[in-house]
Design an enzyme around this catalytic site. Sequence first.
Site, mmCIF file in Angstrom:
data_model
loop_
_atom_site.group_PDB
_atom_site.id
_atom_site.type_symbol
_atom_site.label_atom_id
_atom_site.label_comp_id
_atom_site.label_asym_id
_atom_site.label_seq_id
_atom_site.Cartn_x
_atom_site.Cartn_y
_atom_site.Cartn_z
ATOM 1 N N PHE A 1 6.644 82.758 -16.442
ATOM 2 C CA PHE A 1 7.932 81.383 -17.127
ATOM 3 C C PHE A 1 8.687 80.881 -16.483
ATOM 4 O O PHE A 1 9.780 82.744 -16.918
ATOM 5 C CB PHE A 1 7.505 81.008 -18.011
ATOM 6 C CG PHE A 1 5.949 80.888 -18.270
ATOM 7 C CD1 PHE A 1 5.718 79.463 -18.202
ATOM 8 C CD2 PHE A 1 4.746 81.919 -19.606
ATOM 9 C CE1 PHE A 1 4.093 79.095 -19.034
ATOM 10 C CE2 PHE A 1 3.933 81.421 -18.903
ATOM 11 C CZ PHE A 1 2.846 80.527 -19.429
ATOM 12 N N ASP A 2 9.478 80.259 -15.999
ATOM 13 C CA ASP A 2 11.358 80.340 -16.045
ATOM 14 C C ASP A 2 11.193 79.651 -17.540
ATOM 15 O O ASP A 2 10.102 78.641 -18.436
ATOM 16 C CB ASP A 2 11.524 79.302 -14.913
ATOM 17 C CG ASP A 2 13.179 78.606 -14.890
ATOM 18 O OD1 ASP A 2 13.730 79.565 -15.365
ATOM 19 O OD2 ASP A 2 12.895 77.638 -14.346
ATOM 20 N N PHE A 3 12.546 79.182 -18.252
ATOM 21 C CA PHE A 3 12.591 78.980 -19.476
ATOM 22 C C PHE A 3 13.130 77.770 -19.229
ATOM 23 O O PHE A 3 11.967 76.781 -19.800
ATOM 24 C CB PHE A 3 14.111 79.414 -19.934
ATOM 25 C CG PHE A 3 13.767 79.718 -21.507
ATOM 26 C CD1 PHE A 3 13.137 79.739 -22.609
ATOM 27 C CD2 PHE A 3 15.522 78.721 -22.339
ATOM 28 C CE1 PHE A 3 13.252 79.971 -23.724
ATOM 29 C CE2 PHE A 3 15.139 78.718 -23.067
ATOM 30 C CZ PHE A 3 14.332 79.158 -24.329
#
Length: 322
Positions: free
Chosen positions: A162-164
């Site tokens: 995941f990107d944040f």
Amino acid sequence: MPYDIEDKFVIAVASSALFDLTESDRVFMDKGEDEYRKYQREHEHQVLQPGNAFPLIKRLLHLHTGETEDQPVEVVLLSRNDPDTGLRVFKSIEHYKLPISRAVFVTGNNPFAYMEAFNATLFLSGNPADVKEAVEQGFPAGCIYPTDYIDDDEDSELRIAFDFDGIIADDSAESVYQQGGALDSFHQHERLKAGEPLPPGPLLRFFTEISKLQRRELEKNRSNPDYKPKIRVAIATARNAPAHERVITTLRQLDIRVDEAFFLGGIDKNRVLRIFKPHIFFDDQVGHIEGASRIVPSVHVPFGITNNKGRQAEQPPGKQSN
């Protein structure tokens, strides 16, 4: 006894994400609905090849002991098809022995409207227009891009990256950077806010449900040391120190652990994704997805300021027949 969908971790998937519909979509776009309907009937018993979301869906659905009541994940098919043309998809689901039994066919309309009815935490589709509209209406959705990734059937582990900002958290911190345009200002803001968790992003609930599955896997390992947990979760973010601390603060508030975290500070995310080898990667920036999708299944979530002021999801081509 009524089936309580509220107790399930539910993912909604379009047939365009689950299977490769390239050829049938070409028929639909070039020859129209009548020829498409004829084509699907003529090829009804021809099994569709796995699509870009297939590695994720297959592994999630296999996270159980074989007992129906112990299946922790429910996948619902949401399709633009009608039941007649959608029959080929269900026959392909049966061929691959995927325990998917529920579906919505809406005959050309947008299927994501039924997400709430099924308590879905995510809608995956290959149709960027559907996904964009879903996100604009507040639904958690992502457009999965074409990829050269080849799944390893011998690999039973599920890895998700995941990107944040704009994915797990909202885009409030990203907005500071986009509006100010200076990295120093962003770092100063995040240093001051380091102890303050960020508000939720569009895929927080999906991320939380994945974390619950991961805890379940770890509990199995504690009761049986020979059991190898099957889920690994990573965060790959453009943040670096000192902005990293707010990520950790947010994860602590959520009581969620991740296996790997990459605070890259502008380094190409592909450099770590090649090593982690996720079966799915979520990011809110098209530029990141266009690069990552060449090597791993990748999902663009068109949420927040980076999508409102920048490029919109122009690829992959819209698939109207899913």
